[in-house]
Scaffold this motif. Structure first.
Motif, PDB file in Angstrom:
ATOM      1  N   GLN A 156       0.830  -1.200   0.000  1.00 54.66           N
ATOM      2  CA  GLN A 156       0.000   0.000   0.000  1.00 54.66           C
ATOM      3  C   GLN A 156       0.868   1.255   0.000  1.00 54.66           C
ATOM      4  O   GLN A 156       0.573   2.221  -0.703  1.00 54.66           O
ATOM      5  N   LYS A 157       1.954   1.265   0.789  1.00 54.90           N
ATOM      6  CA  LYS A 157       2.878   2.408   0.795  1.00 54.90           C
ATOM      7  C   LYS A 157       3.485   2.616  -0.588  1.00 54.90           C
ATOM      8  O   LYS A 157       3.574   3.739  -1.077  1.00 54.90           O
ATOM      9  N   TYR A 158       3.929   1.527  -1.216  1.00 54.72           N
ATOM     10  CA  TYR A 158       4.513   1.604  -2.551  1.00 54.72           C
ATOM     11  C   TYR A 158       3.495   2.153  -3.546  1.00 54.72           C
ATOM     12  O   TYR A 158       3.818   3.029  -4.357  1.00 54.72           O
ATOM     13  N   PHE A 159       2.286   1.648  -3.491  1.00 59.35           N
ATOM     14  CA  PHE A 159       1.244   2.101  -4.400  1.00 59.35           C
ATOM     15  C   PHE A 159       1.013   3.596  -4.249  1.00 59.35           C
ATOM     16  O   PHE A 159       0.918   4.326  -5.235  1.00 59.35           O
ATOM     17  N   LEU A 160       0.960   4.085  -3.004  1.00 61.91           N
ATOM     18  CA  LEU A 160       0.735   5.508  -2.755  1.00 61.91           C
ATOM     19  C   LEU A 160       1.890   6.339  -3.317  1.00 61.91           C
ATOM     20  O   LEU A 160       1.680   7.369  -3.952  1.00 61.91           O
ATOM     21  N   GLU A 161       3.124   5.889  -3.101  1.00 61.24           N
ATOM     22  CA  GLU A 161       4.298   6.654  -3.523  1.00 61.24           C
ATOM     23  C   GLU A 161       4.564   6.580  -5.022  1.00 61.24           C
ATOM     24  O   GLU A 161       5.014   7.553  -5.626  1.00 61.24           O
ATOM     25  N   LYS A 162       4.314   5.435  -5.651  1.00 61.42           N
ATOM     26  CA  LYS A 162       4.756   5.221  -7.028  1.00 61.42           C
ATOM     27  C   LYS A 162       3.649   5.194  -8.078  1.00 61.42           C
ATOM     28  O   LYS A 162       3.923   5.428  -9.249  1.00 61.42           O
ATOM     29  N   LYS A 203      -6.345  10.225 -10.728  1.00 62.53           N
ATOM     30  CA  LYS A 203      -7.398   9.278 -11.070  1.00 62.53           C
ATOM     31  C   LYS A 203      -7.357   7.999 -10.237  1.00 62.53           C
ATOM     32  O   LYS A 203      -8.360   7.310 -10.117  1.00 62.53           O
ATOM     33  N   ILE A 204      -6.199   7.664  -9.687  1.00 62.89           N
ATOM     34  CA  ILE A 204      -6.029   6.437  -8.911  1.00 62.89           C
ATOM     35  C   ILE A 204      -5.515   6.833  -7.527  1.00 62.89           C
ATOM     36  O   ILE A 204      -4.440   7.409  -7.407  1.00 62.89           O
ATOM     37  N   THR A 205      -6.299   6.527  -6.506  1.00 59.25           N
ATOM     38  CA  THR A 205      -5.907   6.921  -5.154  1.00 59.25           C
ATOM     39  C   THR A 205      -5.801   5.703  -4.235  1.00 59.25           C
ATOM     40  O   THR A 205      -6.343   4.638  -4.528  1.00 59.25           O
TER      41      THR A 205
END
Length: 79
Positions: free
Chosen positions: A49-55, A60-62
């Motif tokens: 989840q951290k990676y998804f938020l940062e990268k 459009k995608i949160t």
């Protein structure tokens, strides 16, 4: 000392405890591992989840931000 209050349970699919909590009038979601053996799996979920938020996240995608993490009675959690 944390001033965190439990508000309500949420239904999840992993077997972990997922609930709504409040701290100083601000609500947040907390996910707590279902067992000590599951702690490493919850770490993987949190890091993903951290990676998804940062990268990956954009306009459009949160994804939610991780507020904090730690252990409660030997079980991993993250908010």
């Amino acid at each position: 000392m944390e001033n965190i209050k439990f508000i309500s349970n949420l239904k999840g699919f992993s077997g972990c405890h997922v609930g709504i909590y409040s701290e100083d009038g601000i609500n947040f979601i907390r996910k707590i591992s279902k067992s000590a053996e599951y702690n490493s799996r919850l770490d993987i979920q949190m890091n993903k989840q951290k990676y998804f938020l940062e990268k990956i996240a954009n306009i459009k995608i949160t994804t939610p931000k991780i507020l904090r993490s730690g252990y409660l009675n030997g079980l991993n959690f993250f908010d």
